[in-house]
Structures are given as structure tokens and as C-alpha cells.
Design an enzyme around this catalytic site. Structure first.
Site, mmCIF file in Angstrom:
data_model
loop_
_atom_site.group_PDB
_atom_site.id
_atom_site.type_symbol
_atom_site.label_atom_id
_atom_site.label_comp_id
_atom_site.label_asym_id
_atom_site.label_seq_id
_atom_site.Cartn_x
_atom_site.Cartn_y
_atom_site.Cartn_z
ATOM 1 N N GLY A 12 -14.365 93.125 -45.646
ATOM 2 C CA GLY A 12 -15.161 92.095 -46.299
ATOM 3 C C GLY A 12 -16.281 91.703 -45.354
ATOM 4 O O GLY A 12 -16.806 92.535 -44.624
ATOM 5 N N CYS A 13 -16.618 90.444 -45.307
ATOM 6 C CA CYS A 13 -17.692 89.953 -44.443
ATOM 7 C C CYS A 13 -17.392 90.239 -42.978
ATOM 8 O O CYS A 13 -16.307 89.957 -42.490
ATOM 9 C CB CYS A 13 -17.863 88.455 -44.670
ATOM 10 S SG CYS A 13 -19.054 87.700 -43.560
ATOM 11 N N PHE A 14 -18.372 90.793 -42.277
ATOM 12 C CA PHE A 14 -18.128 91.167 -40.881
ATOM 13 C C PHE A 14 -18.103 89.991 -39.918
ATOM 14 O O PHE A 14 -17.635 90.117 -38.793
ATOM 15 C CB PHE A 14 -19.072 92.253 -40.386
ATOM 16 C CG PHE A 14 -20.544 92.091 -40.681
ATOM 17 C CD1 PHE A 14 -21.166 90.862 -40.781
ATOM 18 C CD2 PHE A 14 -21.317 93.226 -40.843
ATOM 19 C CE1 PHE A 14 -22.523 90.742 -41.029
ATOM 20 C CE2 PHE A 14 -22.686 93.133 -41.091
ATOM 21 C CZ PHE A 14 -23.290 91.885 -41.186
ATOM 22 N N TRP A 15 -18.582 88.829 -40.333
ATOM 23 C CA TRP A 15 -18.562 87.665 -39.436
ATOM 24 C C TRP A 15 -17.139 87.327 -39.013
ATOM 25 O O TRP A 15 -16.845 87.148 -37.842
ATOM 26 C CB TRP A 15 -19.179 86.442 -40.100
ATOM 27 C CG TRP A 15 -20.623 86.548 -40.450
ATOM 28 C CD1 TRP A 15 -21.537 87.450 -39.980
ATOM 29 C CD2 TRP A 15 -21.320 85.710 -41.361
ATOM 30 N NE1 TRP A 15 -22.769 87.213 -40.545
ATOM 31 C CE2 TRP A 15 -22.666 86.149 -41.404
ATOM 32 C CE3 TRP A 15 -20.954 84.639 -42.157
ATOM 33 C CZ2 TRP A 15 -23.637 85.532 -42.191
ATOM 34 C CZ3 TRP A 15 -21.918 84.023 -42.938
ATOM 35 C CH2 TRP A 15 -23.243 84.469 -42.955
ATOM 36 N N ASP A 89 -16.470 86.940 -51.244
ATOM 37 C CA ASP A 89 -17.486 87.990 -51.201
ATOM 38 C C ASP A 89 -17.127 89.128 -52.145
ATOM 39 O O ASP A 89 -16.036 89.687 -52.058
ATOM 40 C CB ASP A 89 -17.619 88.539 -49.776
ATOM 41 C CG ASP A 89 -18.091 87.476 -48.798
ATOM 42 O OD1 ASP A 89 -19.044 86.761 -49.138
ATOM 43 O OD2 ASP A 89 -17.505 87.376 -47.707
#
Length: 173
Positions: A12-15, A89
Site C-alpha cells: 500500500g502506501c510506502f510512507w 488507499d
């Protein structure tokens, strides 16, 4: 003596993935980027059209942490049954995937995923492919949650601090 290896993980979101893996002993570096798209160039605005996944490059000292432990953390932080969606996301750029650079990584990951699949009646939706077209994300994405502690993250980062239980896996030579 250290032996640094790399594995590429889309969660999912890399953050959140970057922040999570930076908390684990034996992880040397985590870089946000885009993996396994159709082109050798992309950026945050083009990632959907180039079919890259938001991913992290995880550099780890294999004398301190093994790939099985990294995979246990990975599966702890994702919903492995969700297709092209993690947390809030949605889209193929938020798919889950494990992208390897060595044949032994593929064998270990296949065995791990087979063991993980026994927990579910529906199929796991995590891609397993060789790495291709990894592009480092823009600087403002690197360590985003450290720079913006109130930034969006669907991952429970405190799970990185909890003991991990490793499954028994059978690796075919």
C-alpha cells in the site's frame, strides 16, 4: 561481519512501510520508491499510468535478521486478501507485492506464502515476482512520516516493536 541484502515490498502506501521497517533491528536502510511497473521512469503523478506499485527497498543485514522474519513483519502489517487496496488507499499502485532479486529469496517467500495461505479460505492477493524497474521516489516522500508525524498512515507502526512469531516453512531446494 555484515552481509547486506535487499528485498522490495509493496504494502500500500510506502510512507507507513518505510516507517515500520525502519523500527526493526537488522534493517539497515529503507527507501521509498516505485516497483514493477511497465517503464524505467515514473513519478508520483504518473505511477498509475506506468503501473508501478508504491514499494520500499529494504536493505537488511542477513547476519542479524533473516528474510523469514522480514516476511512475518510484512504479513503482519498488510491485509493479504485485499486486491489493489490497503487501508484507505485504492488503486493498482497500492497493490501488495514482494519483489525479489535472488532465487533463494523467491524460494523462501514462496514457502512462506504457502504457510500463510493456510490461515485463509480465500486466496492471498500478494504478487511474487522478480524485481523490475525500481525507481526511487521523490525526496519529499522519503521518511515522510518522520517529517510529518500527523501524516496519514494505515499501518499500526507499534506492531514493529512487538515480538514476531515465525511459522514453520518448508523450503524446496
Amino acid at each position: 561481519m555484515t552481509e547486506v541484502k535487499k528485498i522490495y515490498l509493496a504494502a500500500g502506501c510506502f510512507w507507513g512501510s518505510q516507517a515500520y521497517f525502519k523500527r526493526i533491528d537488522g534493517i539497515k536502510q529503507v527507501v521509498a520508491g516505485y516497483a514493477n511497473g511497465q517503464t524505467e521512469h515514473t513519478n508520483y503523478q504518473r505511477v498509475a499510468e506506468t503501473d508501478h506499485a508504491e514499494a520500499v527497498e529494504v536493505s537488511y543485514d542477513s547476519t542479524q535478521i533473516n528474510l523469514t522474519s522480514i516476511l512475518a513483519h510484512y504479513f503482519r502489517m498488510i491485509d493479504p486478501l485485499s486486491l489493489n487496496k490497503q487501508g484507505g488507499d485504492t488503486g493498482r499502485q497500492y497493490r501488495t507485492g514482494i519483489y525479489y532479486t535472488e532465487q533463494q529469496q523467491e524460494k523462501i517467500t514462496k514457502a512462506y506464502m504457502e504457510a500463510e495461505q493456510t490461515k485463509y479460505t480465500k486466496p492471498i492477493q500478494v504478487e511474487l515476482d522478480p524485481l523490475k524497474n525500481f525507481i526511487i521516489a521523490e525526496e519529499y516522500h522519503q521518511d515522510y512520516l518522520a517529517k510529518h508525524p500527523q501524516g496519514y498512515c494505515h499501518i499500526n507502526l507499534s506492531l514493529a516493536d512487538e515480538k514476531i512469531n515465525l511459522p514453520e516453512i518448508n523450503i524446496v531446494k
